[in-house]
Enzyme design. Structure first.
Site, PDB file in Angstrom:
ATOM      1  N   TYR A  52       4.798 -16.793 -28.365  1.00  0.00           N
ATOM      2  CA  TYR A  52       5.027 -17.437 -27.067  1.00  0.00           C
ATOM      3  C   TYR A  52       6.283 -18.296 -27.111  1.00  0.00           C
ATOM      4  CZ  TYR A  52       3.142 -21.954 -28.803  1.00  0.00           C
ATOM      5  OH  TYR A  52       2.922 -23.130 -29.495  1.00  0.00           O
ATOM      6  N   CYS A  53       6.861 -18.525 -25.914  1.00  0.00           N
ATOM      7  CA  CYS A  53       7.970 -19.470 -25.753  1.00  0.00           C
ATOM      8  C   CYS A  53       7.618 -20.375 -24.585  1.00  0.00           C
ATOM      9  CB  CYS A  53       9.312 -18.749 -25.598  1.00  0.00           C
ATOM     10  SG  CYS A  53       9.400 -17.606 -24.194  1.00  0.00           S
ATOM     11  N   TRP A  54       8.593 -20.859 -23.851  1.00  0.00           N
ATOM     12  CA  TRP A  54       8.304 -21.830 -22.786  1.00  0.00           C
ATOM     13  C   TRP A  54       7.565 -21.190 -21.618  1.00  0.00           C
ATOM     14  CZ3 TRP A  54       7.626 -26.697 -22.010  1.00  0.00           C
ATOM     15  CH2 TRP A  54       7.710 -27.244 -20.724  1.00  0.00           C
TER      16      TRP A  54
END
Length: 360
Positions: A93-95
């Site tokens: 995941y990222c932002w």
């Protein structure tokens, strides 16, 4: 290998590893519990790409960012991921579930791993945390442990946990004792978001059919705010008051807060924050005791002039069931006494508490 669409938060436990592809600074503020940080852009690179985007546009930013991402992914493949077997199944995941996590997932899949992307990224995780706190708080069968400063409330909670009871230790999660002198020595408080993540993680483990013991808290613990849904439930819950003599409480404080004598200058500075409440003459006397490491007279006056009057006002104002409180008495507050206190708290005739089910 299943190259399906983005994975919802509820399925995160099905993966071998949760990878946070954001920068180290973002990760430090808050992250999914158990996630490892393998950034595709470090803090400096992220700033450079952002500046380039504003000044020269998306293409130049992507060209520079692509070079950074490729180098970082190569480093992770040769380092953190080098020993992973062919059957390894990571969740990334990222932002927002965008290009940073997407680029990592693409490369991991090219290697042959069944990598998946978290739908919506950290922002979705954040919504999940707040929803869990809102949904679970009204369902907790809270039992609130009260008592003036020096009543060993936190130690009673620890003893309750050791005896197999469910405990929500908000001060431990906030890394602060909640009072003007409550900072943990050498330990910073977490971010508000990290506190809420840890809180939700603990709440998710509770058996909602069993009681949860919690210490009476104000709306703030140091610089951390207690979520309003949880605070509302706490204030509406039945409570027990620990009754101990001033001498027993002072003896306990001198043991439990002995570290305050290690840094007299810092202690004197903390006392300055009470100047408007108590006036220059009193504060100067307290600061002199602090510099002399004379904790017994200092703590004795702090109890009598500051903490006890504050306690008397706040409990009746903030705890709605305060007039119907139960009580347990303690002659002393050594470790053995605290264990007995905890057992006595469990045996009390606690009233049944109506569960508040949130609307669907």
């Amino acid at each position: 290998m299943s190259h399906r669409g983005p994975v919802p938060v509820s399925e995160r436990h099905a993966f071998d590893t949760v990878i946070d592809a954001r920068s180290p600074a973002e990760f430090a503020i808050d992250h999914i519990p158990g996630a490892i940080n393998c950034p595709v852009l470090d803090d400096d690179e992220r700033r450079i790409v952002g500046t380039l985007y504003k000044q020269q546009g998306a293409f130049e930013a992507r060209r520079m960012g692509g070079a950074f991402v490729a180098a970082n992914l190569a480093r992770h493949l040769q380092g953190r991921f080098a020993e992973q077997p062919a059957r390894w199944k990571p969740l990334v995941y990222c932002w927002r579930g965008g290009m940073r996590s997407g680029s990592m997932v693409t490369w991991l899949r090219m290697v042959g791993w069944d990598a998946q992307q978290l739908a919506g990224g950290y922002k979705t995780w954040r919504r999940h945390v707040m929803a869990q706190i809102a949904v679970l708080s009204p369902q907790l069968q809270m039992r609130v442990v009260c008592g003036p400063t020096g009543s060993a409330k936190t130690r009673v909670l620890e003893a309750l946990a050791a005896q197999g009871e469910q405990v929500l230790d908000l001060e431990a999660l906030a890394r602060h004792r909640g009072s003007v002198l409550g900072a943990w020595p050498g330990v910073a408080q977490p971010s508000q978001t990290a506190f809420e993540t840890a809180l939700a993680a603990v709440m998710e483990t509770f058996d909602l059919s069993r009681p949860v013991y919690v210490e009476a808290e104000s709306s703030r613990i140091g610089r951390i705010s207690v979520p309003p849904e949880l605070l509302q439930r706490l204030r509406a819950s039945p409570c027990v008051e620990i009754v101990a003599s001033p001498a027993a409480r002072l003896d306990f404080l001198l043991r439990d807060y002995a570290n305050l004598g290690d840094d007299p200058e810092r202690l004197a500075q903390q006392l300055h924050a009470l100047r408007e409440l108590h006036g220059r003459e009193v504060i100067e006397r307290w600061q002199a005791w602090a510099h002399e490491r004379a904790l017994a007279p200092l703590f004795g006056e702090l109890m009598a002039l500051h903490y006890d009057p504050l306690y008397a006002r706040s409990q009746s104002t903030h705890l709605f069931q305060w007039p119907k409180r139960l009580s347990v008495s303690a002659e002393a507050l050594a470790a053995a006494d605290i264990a007995l206190l905890a057992a006595a708290v469990v045996r009390l005739p606690w009233p049944a508490q109506a569960l508040e089910r949130p609307l669907p």
